[in-house]
Design a protein around this motif. Structure first.
Motif, PDB file in Angstrom:
ATOM      1  N   ARG A  13      10.870 -40.411  70.016  1.00 14.70           N
ATOM      2  CA  ARG A  13      10.967 -41.691  69.297  1.00 14.70           C
ATOM      3  C   ARG A  13      12.442 -42.118  69.156  1.00 14.70           C
ATOM      4  O   ARG A  13      12.803 -43.268  69.405  1.00 14.70           O
ATOM      5  CB  ARG A  13      10.287 -41.530  67.942  1.00 14.70           C
ATOM      6  CG  ARG A  13      10.519 -42.570  66.919  1.00 14.70           C
ATOM      7  CD  ARG A  13      10.214 -43.977  67.356  1.00 14.70           C
ATOM      8  NE  ARG A  13       8.797 -44.301  67.454  1.00 14.70           N
ATOM      9  CZ  ARG A  13       8.328 -45.353  68.150  1.00 14.70           C
ATOM     10  NH1 ARG A  13       9.158 -46.148  68.817  1.00 14.70           N
ATOM     11  NH2 ARG A  13       7.047 -45.605  68.209  1.00 14.70           N
ATOM     12  N   ALA A  14      13.297 -41.164  68.766  1.00  9.37           N
ATOM     13  CA  ALA A  14      14.720 -41.493  68.575  1.00  9.37           C
ATOM     14  C   ALA A  14      15.350 -41.955  69.895  1.00  9.37           C
ATOM     15  O   ALA A  14      16.139 -42.903  69.932  1.00  9.37           O
ATOM     16  CB  ALA A  14      15.464 -40.277  68.015  1.00  9.37           C
ATOM     17  N   ILE A  15      14.978 -41.303  70.985  1.00 10.54           N
ATOM     18  CA  ILE A  15      15.555 -41.649  72.299  1.00 10.54           C
ATOM     19  C   ILE A  15      15.041 -43.022  72.753  1.00 10.54           C
ATOM     20  O   ILE A  15      15.813 -43.864  73.221  1.00 10.54           O
ATOM     21  CB  ILE A  15      15.198 -40.544  73.319  1.00 10.54           C
ATOM     22  CG1 ILE A  15      15.911 -39.236  72.947  1.00 10.54           C
ATOM     23  CG2 ILE A  15      15.557 -40.985  74.746  1.00 10.54           C
ATOM     24  CD1 ILE A  15      15.354 -38.000  73.629  1.00 10.54           C
ATOM     25  N   ILE A  16      13.746 -43.242  72.595  1.00 12.10           N
ATOM     26  CA  ILE A  16      13.157 -44.535  72.998  1.00 12.10           C
ATOM     27  C   ILE A  16      13.833 -45.671  72.217  1.00 12.10           C
ATOM     28  O   ILE A  16      14.268 -46.671  72.794  1.00 12.10           O
ATOM     29  CB  ILE A  16      11.634 -44.534  72.749  1.00 12.10           C
ATOM     30  CG1 ILE A  16      10.938 -43.558  73.695  1.00 12.10           C
ATOM     31  CG2 ILE A  16      11.063 -45.946  72.896  1.00 12.10           C
ATOM     32  CD1 ILE A  16       9.520 -43.186  73.267  1.00 12.10           C
ATOM     33  N   ASP A  17      13.944 -45.497  70.905  1.00  5.63           N
ATOM     34  CA  ASP A  17      14.515 -46.573  70.067  1.00  5.63           C
ATOM     35  C   ASP A  17      15.981 -46.816  70.412  1.00  5.63           C
ATOM     36  O   ASP A  17      16.430 -47.956  70.490  1.00  5.63           O
ATOM     37  CB  ASP A  17      14.390 -46.219  68.578  1.00  5.63           C
ATOM     38  CG  ASP A  17      12.950 -46.296  68.105  1.00  5.63           C
ATOM     39  OD1 ASP A  17      12.093 -46.802  68.868  1.00  5.63           O
ATOM     40  OD2 ASP A  17      12.673 -45.843  66.976  1.00  5.63           O
ATOM     41  N   TYR A  18      16.720 -45.736  70.625  1.00  3.37           N
ATOM     42  CA  TYR A  18      18.156 -45.877  70.921  1.00  3.37           C
ATOM     43  C   TYR A  18      18.352 -46.689  72.197  1.00  3.37           C
ATOM     44  O   TYR A  18      19.169 -47.616  72.242  1.00  3.37           O
ATOM     45  CB  TYR A  18      18.770 -44.486  71.059  1.00  3.37           C
ATOM     46  CG  TYR A  18      20.270 -44.511  71.264  1.00  3.37           C
ATOM     47  CD1 TYR A  18      21.132 -44.575  70.167  1.00  3.37           C
ATOM     48  CD2 TYR A  18      20.829 -44.480  72.543  1.00  3.37           C
ATOM     49  CE1 TYR A  18      22.510 -44.603  70.347  1.00  3.37           C
ATOM     50  CE2 TYR A  18      22.203 -44.505  72.722  1.00  3.37           C
ATOM     51  CZ  TYR A  18      23.039 -44.558  71.617  1.00  3.37           C
ATOM     52  OH  TYR A  18      24.408 -44.597  71.803  1.00  3.37           O
TER      53      TYR A  18
ATOM     54  N   LYS B  93      16.171 -48.650  73.718  1.00  3.61           N
ATOM     55  CA  LYS B  93      15.637 -50.015  73.614  1.00  3.61           C
ATOM     56  C   LYS B  93      16.729 -50.921  73.060  1.00  3.61           C
ATOM     57  O   LYS B  93      16.887 -52.060  73.476  1.00  3.61           O
ATOM     58  CB  LYS B  93      14.423 -50.042  72.674  1.00  3.61           C
ATOM     59  CG  LYS B  93      13.123 -50.063  73.454  1.00  3.61           C
ATOM     60  CD  LYS B  93      11.864 -49.857  72.673  1.00  3.61           C
ATOM     61  CE  LYS B  93      11.621 -50.599  71.426  1.00  3.61           C
ATOM     62  NZ  LYS B  93      10.285 -50.330  70.845  1.00  3.61           N
ATOM     63  N   ALA B  94      17.512 -50.379  72.131  1.00  2.00           N
ATOM     64  CA  ALA B  94      18.567 -51.191  71.517  1.00  2.00           C
ATOM     65  C   ALA B  94      19.769 -51.360  72.441  1.00  2.00           C
ATOM     66  O   ALA B  94      20.384 -52.417  72.466  1.00  2.00           O
ATOM     67  CB  ALA B  94      19.002 -50.571  70.192  1.00  2.00           C
ATOM     68  N   ASN B  95      20.121 -50.353  73.226  1.00  2.00           N
ATOM     69  CA  ASN B  95      21.364 -50.498  74.004  1.00  2.00           C
ATOM     70  C   ASN B  95      21.141 -50.859  75.473  1.00  2.00           C
ATOM     71  O   ASN B  95      22.091 -51.236  76.161  1.00  2.00           O
ATOM     72  CB  ASN B  95      22.299 -49.297  73.805  1.00  2.00           C
ATOM     73  CG  ASN B  95      22.180 -48.234  74.882  1.00  2.00           C
ATOM     74  OD1 ASN B  95      21.244 -48.233  75.688  1.00  2.00           O
ATOM     75  ND2 ASN B  95      23.121 -47.315  74.912  1.00  2.00           N
ATOM     76  N   GLY B  96      19.917 -50.762  75.943  1.00  2.00           N
ATOM     77  CA  GLY B  96      19.577 -51.319  77.246  1.00  2.00           C
ATOM     78  C   GLY B  96      20.069 -50.585  78.481  1.00  2.00           C
ATOM     79  O   GLY B  96      19.861 -51.054  79.595  1.00  2.00           O
TER      80      GLY B  96
ATOM     81  N   PRO C  58      20.176 -38.769  71.722  1.00  2.00           N
ATOM     82  CA  PRO C  58      20.332 -40.017  72.483  1.00  2.00           C
ATOM     83  C   PRO C  58      21.768 -40.244  72.930  1.00  2.00           C
ATOM     84  O   PRO C  58      22.010 -40.690  74.057  1.00  2.00           O
ATOM     85  CB  PRO C  58      19.908 -41.100  71.479  1.00  2.00           C
ATOM     86  CG  PRO C  58      19.128 -40.413  70.423  1.00  2.00           C
ATOM     87  CD  PRO C  58      19.625 -39.007  70.363  1.00  2.00           C
ATOM     88  N   ARG C  59      22.723 -39.933  72.067  1.00  6.20           N
ATOM     89  CA  ARG C  59      24.126 -40.192  72.406  1.00  6.20           C
ATOM     90  C   ARG C  59      24.626 -39.243  73.487  1.00  6.20           C
ATOM     91  O   ARG C  59      25.461 -39.611  74.319  1.00  6.20           O
ATOM     92  CB  ARG C  59      24.992 -40.099  71.137  1.00  6.20           C
ATOM     93  CG  ARG C  59      24.766 -41.292  70.223  1.00  6.20           C
ATOM     94  CD  ARG C  59      25.288 -41.095  68.810  1.00  6.20           C
ATOM     95  NE  ARG C  59      25.105 -42.322  68.031  1.00  6.20           N
ATOM     96  CZ  ARG C  59      23.953 -42.666  67.432  1.00  6.20           C
ATOM     97  NH1 ARG C  59      22.894 -41.884  67.518  1.00  6.20           N
ATOM     98  NH2 ARG C  59      23.868 -43.797  66.767  1.00  6.20           N
TER      99      ARG C  59
END
Ligand code: GRF
Length: 195
Positions: A23-28, A30-33, A185-186
């Motif tokens: 979830r954290a990776i998907i959301d990250y 989705k926001a940064n593209g 994610p980072r």
């Protein structure tokens, strides 16, 4: 205006649990593209990560031991041309041929500071329980490349946190999850930017 076609990286996530890291990776991303999750591989029919896949319209592949070890599975992974394969709570050891087909492109997250508290059977709450039993004063996370040996590959990043005097498995797990959701994610983004 010139048009630059920037490649959107494809990520494949392997997960068999709740899927909070997925979830954290998907959301990250989705926001940064810069990337999108193009496939989720799972070996547990009822796993929470599959609800996330459905919510997000991400294709998923439910594997059993046979399909997991087949050549067709490798082809299915290759079809997505992943920049990285990201293990996020996936408990089966990957077949050696998958590792050989994606050299330096498979990473895992471990909820402790490897090489301590790693190896077969050391996952999830088992790790936190062992840390508490040994009265460790700190724990943390390790993000590492995957090779043929459990929890053994080259380390990409470690982050540490204290173990508090009154910690139980749940409070320690929550602190570790915070680190995971922030850094995984980072770290993926860093690896995509610095292949
Ligand atoms: C994480 O703690 C990760 O370190 C480990 O498995 C757990 C998965 O949790 N490899 P979740 O399914 O992402 O919530």
């Amino acid at each position: 205006m010139p048009y630059f076609a920037l490649r959107m990286h494809s990520l494949i996530i392997f997960a068999s649990g709740k899927g909070s890291n997925a979830r954290a990776i998907i959301d990250y991303f989705k926001a940064n593209g810069k990337a999108s999750v193009s496939l989720i591989v799972c070996n547990k029919p009822g796993a929470g990560v599959l609800d996330i896949a459905r919510e997000e319209n991400i294709p998923f592949l439910l594997v059993d031991k046979n399909s997991f070890n087949s050549d067709a599975f490798i082809t299915q992974l290759q079809d997505h041309n992943p920049s990285l394969i990201v293990l996020a709570g996936f408990l089966w050891k990957l077949p050696d041929n998958v590792i050989h087909v994606f050299p330096d492109r498979i990473i895992n997250i471990h909820p402790a500071l490897l090489p301590s508290y790693g190896g077969k059977g050391m996952y999830g709450d088992h790790v936190h329980r062992a840390i508490l039993a040994a009265k460790e004063r700190e724990s943390g996370i390790t993000i590492h490349y995957v090779d043929e040996v459990y929890d053994n590959g080259r380390i990409v990043l470690q982050a540490r946190c204290p173990v508090a005097a009154g910690d139980d498995v749940d409070t320690l797990a929550a602190r570790i999850h915070w680190l995971e959701h922030f850094f995984y994610p980072r770290t993926i983004e860093f690896l995509l930017d610095h292949p």
